[in-house]
Each structure stands twice: as C-alpha cells, then as structure tokens.
Design an enzyme around this catalytic site. Structure first.
Site, PDB file in Angstrom:
ATOM      1  N   ASP A  88     -56.384  -0.378 -22.705  1.00  0.00           N
ATOM      2  CA  ASP A  88     -56.315  -1.852 -22.732  1.00  0.00           C
ATOM      3  C   ASP A  88     -57.613  -2.388 -22.133  1.00  0.00           C
ATOM      4  O   ASP A  88     -58.331  -1.677 -21.420  1.00  0.00           O
ATOM      5  CB  ASP A  88     -55.103  -2.365 -21.939  1.00  0.00           C
ATOM      6  CG  ASP A  88     -54.671  -3.758 -22.376  1.00  0.00           C
ATOM      7  OD1 ASP A  88     -53.616  -3.877 -23.040  1.00  0.00           O
ATOM      8  OD2 ASP A  88     -55.390  -4.751 -22.068  1.00  0.00           O
ATOM      9  N   LEU A 145     -62.094  -3.185 -27.401  1.00  0.00           N
ATOM     10  CA  LEU A 145     -62.150  -2.698 -28.791  1.00  0.00           C
ATOM     11  C   LEU A 145     -63.555  -2.850 -29.379  1.00  0.00           C
ATOM     12  O   LEU A 145     -63.851  -2.300 -30.438  1.00  0.00           O
ATOM     13  CB  LEU A 145     -61.142  -3.449 -29.666  1.00  0.00           C
ATOM     14  CG  LEU A 145     -59.654  -3.183 -29.391  1.00  0.00           C
ATOM     15  CD1 LEU A 145     -58.797  -4.183 -30.161  1.00  0.00           C
ATOM     16  CD2 LEU A 145     -59.276  -1.752 -29.766  1.00  0.00           C
ATOM     17  N   GLY A 148     -55.210  -6.500 -29.029  1.00  0.00           N
ATOM     18  CA  GLY A 148     -55.831  -7.608 -29.742  1.00  0.00           C
ATOM     19  C   GLY A 148     -55.268  -8.919 -29.258  1.00  0.00           C
ATOM     20  O   GLY A 148     -54.452  -8.970 -28.331  1.00  0.00           O
ATOM     21  N   ASN A 152     -45.487 -10.846 -38.855  1.00  0.00           N
ATOM     22  CA  ASN A 152     -44.885 -11.751 -39.850  1.00  0.00           C
ATOM     23  C   ASN A 152     -45.852 -12.866 -40.231  1.00  0.00           C
ATOM     24  O   ASN A 152     -45.724 -13.461 -41.306  1.00  0.00           O
ATOM     25  CB  ASN A 152     -43.555 -12.307 -39.322  1.00  0.00           C
ATOM     26  CG  ASN A 152     -43.723 -13.267 -38.158  1.00  0.00           C
ATOM     27  OD1 ASN A 152     -43.893 -14.467 -38.343  1.00  0.00           O
ATOM     28  ND2 ASN A 152     -43.689 -12.747 -36.932  1.00  0.00           N
ATOM     29  N   HIS A 153     -46.859 -13.134 -39.356  1.00  0.00           N
ATOM     30  CA  HIS A 153     -47.776 -14.243 -39.639  1.00  0.00           C
ATOM     31  C   HIS A 153     -48.794 -13.914 -40.745  1.00  0.00           C
ATOM     32  O   HIS A 153     -49.505 -14.809 -41.184  1.00  0.00           O
ATOM     33  CB  HIS A 153     -48.427 -14.727 -38.343  1.00  0.00           C
ATOM     34  CG  HIS A 153     -47.382 -15.234 -37.398  1.00  0.00           C
ATOM     35  ND1 HIS A 153     -46.680 -16.390 -37.619  1.00  0.00           N
ATOM     36  CD2 HIS A 153     -46.844 -14.673 -36.280  1.00  0.00           C
ATOM     37  CE1 HIS A 153     -45.771 -16.548 -36.664  1.00  0.00           C
ATOM     38  NE2 HIS A 153     -45.855 -15.522 -35.838  1.00  0.00           N
ATOM     39  N   TYR A 189     -55.114 -15.951 -36.843  1.00  0.00           N
ATOM     40  CA  TYR A 189     -54.431 -14.750 -36.342  1.00  0.00           C
ATOM     41  C   TYR A 189     -53.730 -14.003 -37.485  1.00  0.00           C
ATOM     42  O   TYR A 189     -53.894 -12.784 -37.644  1.00  0.00           O
ATOM     43  CB  TYR A 189     -53.433 -15.186 -35.253  1.00  0.00           C
ATOM     44  CG  TYR A 189     -52.412 -14.154 -34.879  1.00  0.00           C
ATOM     45  CD1 TYR A 189     -52.794 -13.006 -34.188  1.00  0.00           C
ATOM     46  CD2 TYR A 189     -51.065 -14.302 -35.216  1.00  0.00           C
ATOM     47  CE1 TYR A 189     -51.849 -12.039 -33.848  1.00  0.00           C
ATOM     48  CE2 TYR A 189     -50.134 -13.354 -34.876  1.00  0.00           C
ATOM     49  CZ  TYR A 189     -50.529 -12.227 -34.199  1.00  0.00           C
ATOM     50  OH  TYR A 189     -49.601 -11.267 -33.862  1.00  0.00           O
ATOM     51  N   LYS A 214     -54.313 -10.160 -39.381  1.00  0.00           N
ATOM     52  CA  LYS A 214     -53.301  -9.125 -39.663  1.00  0.00           C
ATOM     53  C   LYS A 214     -53.333  -8.766 -41.146  1.00  0.00           C
ATOM     54  O   LYS A 214     -53.145  -7.599 -41.524  1.00  0.00           O
ATOM     55  CB  LYS A 214     -51.921  -9.611 -39.245  1.00  0.00           C
ATOM     56  CG  LYS A 214     -51.792  -9.867 -37.753  1.00  0.00           C
ATOM     57  CD  LYS A 214     -52.069  -8.623 -36.931  1.00  0.00           C
ATOM     58  CE  LYS A 214     -51.838  -8.849 -35.443  1.00  0.00           C
ATOM     59  NZ  LYS A 214     -52.107  -7.644 -34.634  1.00  0.00           N
TER      60      LYS A 214
END
Ligand code: NAI
Ligand code: 15L
Length: 274
Positions: free
Chosen positions: A35, A50, A71, A110-111, A143, A147
């Site tokens: 992290d 990252l 993220g 789901n977004h 966002y 994804k």
C-alpha cells in the site's frame, strides 16, 4: 495452473484490503501486503506507490497471483485517477508480465457500467431482467472510466501475453449495507472472500468479468459468470431491508441517483472531497 498460495494484496491498508487480510488467510493464502501507506500492525508490509515500477517488480517477484485493490476508490480529478488507477494499473500489469505472474484478480467496479439503468419494477427480478456482464460499458465517473480501462487492459494482457485476470465489478463491499441501493449491490465481506478465492483458483479463466455481490433478494445483475468460477454466495442483504427502507424510503425512479446501477455517482457535479 496450481492453486495459488502466495498472493500479493495491493491496497492492503484500505477498507476492503483490511477485510480481506482478515478473511483470506483462512483459505490458506500467504499474503504479501502493499500500500501507499504502512499497514497497521504489519511491519513487513511493502510501502510503495503504484507509480514506482521498480518497487512493483520487486513486490510481485515470486508471488503466484495478485489481488489488485490499490488505487483511488471514489471520484476524483482526472489527473489523480490517471496516475493512480490508469498508469498505476498498467505499471502493475507490466511488472506481473515481466516477473511471470500468471493471474490477477482486478477490483473493477459497478461504476464501469454505472450509467446502466437498473432493472425496472419490483424485486426479485426475473433472471432475464438482470444486467448481464456483457452489457455495454457506461462509466459514470472518471473513476468508472479507469475501471473500464482496467478491464480492457486485462483483456489485452490475456490476448497478447496470456496473463489471466478475473475482473470483479464489485458492488458495495462493507460489513453491512447502509442504503436502500446497497440492498441490491451489497457484497458481504465473507462472500467477497469466497469470490476472490474462486477467482484465484478457477481453471482457465482467460479474462473473465464477473459482478461481485451477495445473493441479494433485490439483486440487479447476473451472477452467472461468478458462479461459473465456483463462487457460491451465502449472504443476502434482505434482513437489513425493513430498517433501511423505514429510514430512507423506497428507491424513487424519478431521482437520478436511484435510477442507475451507479447510484449517486451518476449525479452532477461528479467530484466530491473524499
Ligand atoms: P480504499 O480507498 O479504502 O483503499 C484503497 C487503498 O489503495 C488505500 O489504502 C490507498 O492507500 C491505496 N492506494 C491508493 N493509491 C495508491 C497508489 N498510488 N499506490 C499504492 N496504493 C495506493 O478503497 P476500498 O474500498 O478498500 O476499495 C479497494 C478497491 O476495490 C479499489 O480499487 C476500489 O475501486 C475497488 N472497489 C471497492 C468497492 C467497495 O465496495 N469497497 C466497490 C467497487 C470497487
Ligand atoms: C465503489 O466503486 C467504491 O469504491 C465504493 O466506495 C462504493 O462507493 C461502491 O463503489 C458503491 O457503488 O457503493
């Protein structure tokens, strides 16, 4: 592929990472944690961004698989999303390819399909009314766009390099549902661990996209591809329904934040402090 044992968990200090740190070891996994911030109580956790490709190569070296949760997990200015979620996920896939890691479980959302209208009418919905995984992607935020990119990146790394991914379009994974919408999209932490375990161990997944939720009575989407991995959800949000509906009322189709899978993420302005 042999059952993965050593798994890199990115985003290990976050909400979902913390839940999975508790639950996944019961399935026999040895977790390597990463992290941006130190993971409390875990002095061996890897503190890395990252953006740091060298650190990522070292972090993935020797692991059997990766669960990629790290993220930005809500809407944010595009430049931040670009760096953490788009470039960051690319950096992780490159590190995995270079080090020969064969499977990634990607925390999609789901977004990525948030602007898909939710099924009409009253739940429980017929199987034919549930939203399939191959519904066109309709991101509801920068966002959600990140994804959507992650799912395409996963497909590309499978087609080009044979690196397998299960992209899990997670609904809402929290200890309890806290809104009427969540009655439809909730994934209990225990079901989350069941789904991640199935995604790590199923054979020949190529790139598979699944929705991540419990077997909710008010479900909006189709869990067929998740079940095909061997996922058997055991939880249902329904015991929380009476209290949440008494407090918040039923979903109102005239309210934009109730009309789509993505809930309030579809509303304007799209950027909140977080
Ligand atoms: P969270 O915000 O609590 O945790 C995300 C973690 O990623 C944080 O600990 C943060 O320090 C770390 N992180 C952020 N940027 C980073 C970077 N550049 N390098 C390294 N680490 C970085 O989010 P949560 O709820 O735990 O979600 C985990 C993942 O699952 C996220 O990718 C999120 O988009 C996805 N997801 C979560 C859902 C949920 O219901 N919790 C629903 C749908 C998707
Ligand atoms: C997400 O993608 C977020 O990471 C999480 O915090 C929740 O907001 C969830 O979606 C949701 O749709 O409830």
């Amino acid at each position: 592929m042999p059952a993965p044992r050593t798994v890199l968990l990115t985003g290990a200090a976050g909400g979902l990472g913390t839940l999975m740190r508790d639950l996944l070891p019961e399935y026999g996994y040895q977790l390597r944690l990463l992290d941006l911030r130190p993971v409390e109580g875990e002095p061996d956790s890897i503190v890395a961004d990252l953006a740091d490709r060298e650190a990522l190569r070292e972090a993935v070296r020797g692991v059997d698989a990766i669960i990629h949760l790290a993220g930005i997990s809500l809407e944010a200015p595009f430049e931040k999303i670009l760096r953490a979620n788009i470039e960051g996920t690319y950096n992780l896939y490159e590190a995995a390819r270079e080090e020969g890691v064969s499977r990634i479980v990607f925390a999609s959302s789901n977004h990525a399909v948030g602007f898909t209208p939710r099924p009409e009418g009253t739940a429980p919905h017929d199987a034919g009314a549930l939203i399939p995984v191959d519904t066109p992607r309709r991101p509801d935020t920068f966002y959600g766009l990140s994804k959507s990119f992650g799912e395409d990146l996963a497909q590309f790394y499978w087609d080009k390099y044979g690196l397998e991914t299960v992209s899990v379009r997670i609904g809402s994974c929290f200890p309890e549902p806290t809104s009427v919408r969540m009655l439809s999209v909730w994934m209990s932490p225990a079901d989350g661990a069941r789904l991640f375990h199935a995604a790590l161990t199923a054979e020949n997944v190529g790139h598979t996209v699944v929705y991540g939720s419990s077997a909710n009575t008010r479900l909006w989407w189709d869990l067929t591809t998740a079940r095909a991995l061997g996922y058997e959800p055991r939880d249902d949000s329904e015991p929380y329904a009476e209290k949440l509906i008494a407090e918040q009322g039923e979903l109102d189709p005239e309210n934009i934040a109730h009309a789509y899978l993505g809930g309030h993420f579809v509303s304007d302005p799209p950027i909140w402090p977080y």
